[in-house]
Design a protein around this motif. Sequence first.
Motif, PDB file in Angstrom:
ATOM      1  N   ARG A 166      11.596 -12.570  -1.634  1.00  7.09           N
ATOM      2  CA  ARG A 166      10.974 -13.635  -2.433  1.00  7.09           C
ATOM      3  C   ARG A 166      12.000 -14.707  -2.786  1.00  7.09           C
ATOM      4  O   ARG A 166      11.730 -15.898  -2.680  1.00  7.09           O
ATOM      5  N   ALA A 167      13.184 -14.269  -3.193  1.00  6.94           N
ATOM      6  CA  ALA A 167      14.226 -15.226  -3.570  1.00  6.94           C
ATOM      7  C   ALA A 167      14.672 -16.039  -2.359  1.00  6.94           C
ATOM      8  O   ALA A 167      14.884 -17.252  -2.458  1.00  6.94           O
ATOM      9  N   LYS A 168      14.791 -15.381  -1.242  1.00  6.72           N
ATOM     10  CA  LYS A 168      15.235 -16.061  -0.025  1.00  6.72           C
ATOM     11  C   LYS A 168      14.225 -17.118   0.415  1.00  6.72           C
ATOM     12  O   LYS A 168      14.603 -18.180   0.913  1.00  6.72           O
ATOM     13  N   ASN A 169      12.947 -16.837   0.207  1.00  8.60           N
ATOM     14  CA  ASN A 169      11.896 -17.760   0.632  1.00  8.60           C
ATOM     15  C   ASN A 169      11.486 -18.754  -0.446  1.00  8.60           C
ATOM     16  O   ASN A 169      10.629 -19.601  -0.206  1.00  8.60           O
ATOM     17  N   ALA A 170      12.092 -18.660  -1.611  1.00  7.56           N
ATOM     18  CA  ALA A 170      11.753 -19.562  -2.715  1.00  7.56           C
ATOM     19  C   ALA A 170      12.370 -20.937  -2.451  1.00  7.56           C
ATOM     20  O   ALA A 170      13.309 -21.070  -1.671  1.00  7.56           O
ATOM     21  N   PRO A 171      11.818 -21.951  -3.118  1.00  9.07           N
ATOM     22  CA  PRO A 171      12.434 -23.274  -3.012  1.00  9.07           C
ATOM     23  C   PRO A 171      13.915 -23.191  -3.394  1.00  9.07           C
ATOM     24  O   PRO A 171      14.350 -22.254  -4.039  1.00  9.07           O
ATOM     25  N   ASP A 172      14.674 -24.179  -3.045  1.00  6.71           N
ATOM     26  CA  ASP A 172      16.128 -24.169  -3.198  1.00  6.71           C
ATOM     27  C   ASP A 172      16.600 -24.078  -4.646  1.00  6.71           C
ATOM     28  O   ASP A 172      17.320 -24.939  -5.133  1.00  6.71           O
ATOM     29  N   LYS A 173      16.232 -23.053  -5.329  1.00  9.25           N
ATOM     30  CA  LYS A 173      16.714 -22.833  -6.687  1.00  9.25           C
ATOM     31  C   LYS A 173      17.949 -21.938  -6.589  1.00  9.25           C
ATOM     32  O   LYS A 173      17.871 -20.809  -6.104  1.00  9.25           O
ATOM     33  N   VAL A 174      19.072 -22.434  -7.033  1.00 11.73           N
ATOM     34  CA  VAL A 174      20.323 -21.684  -6.938  1.00 11.73           C
ATOM     35  C   VAL A 174      20.494 -20.851  -8.200  1.00 11.73           C
ATOM     36  O   VAL A 174      20.358 -21.344  -9.315  1.00 11.73           O
ATOM     37  N   VAL A 175      20.769 -19.567  -7.994  1.00 13.22           N
ATOM     38  CA  VAL A 175      21.026 -18.643  -9.094  1.00 13.22           C
ATOM     39  C   VAL A 175      22.360 -17.987  -8.801  1.00 13.22           C
ATOM     40  O   VAL A 175      22.623 -17.568  -7.671  1.00 13.22           O
ATOM     41  N   SER A 176      23.196 -17.890  -9.821  1.00 10.83           N
ATOM     42  CA  SER A 176      24.500 -17.272  -9.604  1.00 10.83           C
ATOM     43  C   SER A 176      24.323 -15.788  -9.268  1.00 10.83           C
ATOM     44  O   SER A 176      23.334 -15.157  -9.633  1.00 10.83           O
ATOM     45  N   PHE A 177      25.301 -15.261  -8.564  1.00 15.27           N
ATOM     46  CA  PHE A 177      25.280 -13.856  -8.194  1.00 15.27           C
ATOM     47  C   PHE A 177      25.186 -12.983  -9.444  1.00 15.27           C
ATOM     48  O   PHE A 177      24.404 -12.035  -9.497  1.00 15.27           O
ATOM     49  N   GLU A 178      25.971 -13.312 -10.459  1.00 13.14           N
ATOM     50  CA  GLU A 178      25.985 -12.524 -11.700  1.00 13.14           C
ATOM     51  C   GLU A 178      24.611 -12.515 -12.368  1.00 13.14           C
ATOM     52  O   GLU A 178      24.148 -11.484 -12.844  1.00 13.14           O
ATOM     53  N   LYS A 179      23.951 -13.683 -12.390  1.00 12.25           N
ATOM     54  CA  LYS A 179      22.620 -13.755 -13.000  1.00 12.25           C
ATOM     55  C   LYS A 179      21.611 -12.953 -12.183  1.00 12.25           C
ATOM     56  O   LYS A 179      20.770 -12.245 -12.742  1.00 12.25           O
ATOM     57  N   ALA A 180      21.704 -13.022 -10.867  1.00 12.01           N
ATOM     58  CA  ALA A 180      20.789 -12.262 -10.017  1.00 12.01           C
ATOM     59  C   ALA A 180      20.957 -10.768 -10.258  1.00 12.01           C
ATOM     60  O   ALA A 180      19.970 -10.032 -10.425  1.00 12.01           O
TER      61      ALA A 180
END
Length: 81
Positions: A44-58
Motif C-alpha cells: 500500500r505504501a509503495k503504491n501510494a502517492p509520493d508521500k515521503v515518510v521517514s524510515f523511523e516513522k514507518a
Amino acid sequence: MRKIKEKFVVDRSGKRVSVLLETEDYESILRDLEELEEIKAYDRAKNAPDKVVSFEKAISEIERERTKRRETRGKHAHSGN
C-alpha cells in the motif's frame, strides 16, 4: 510449510462449528498473518502517492499496529472470544 493438525468440533447434525489447533500451529498461523499484513502495508505504501515518510516513522507505525493487534488478541484469548 508444516502440516497443521486441526480437529473440528461438530454440532449434533455434524456441521463443523469450531476448530481446535495445537498451540504451536496457532502461533505459527499468527506469525504468518502478521507477516502478510506487513507485506500488504508495504505494498500500500509503495503504491501510494509520493508521500515521503521517514524510515523511523514507518517502523514506529508498524510496531504500534503490531502491538495493538497483539493486545486485541490477548483480550480475546482471556475473554474466551
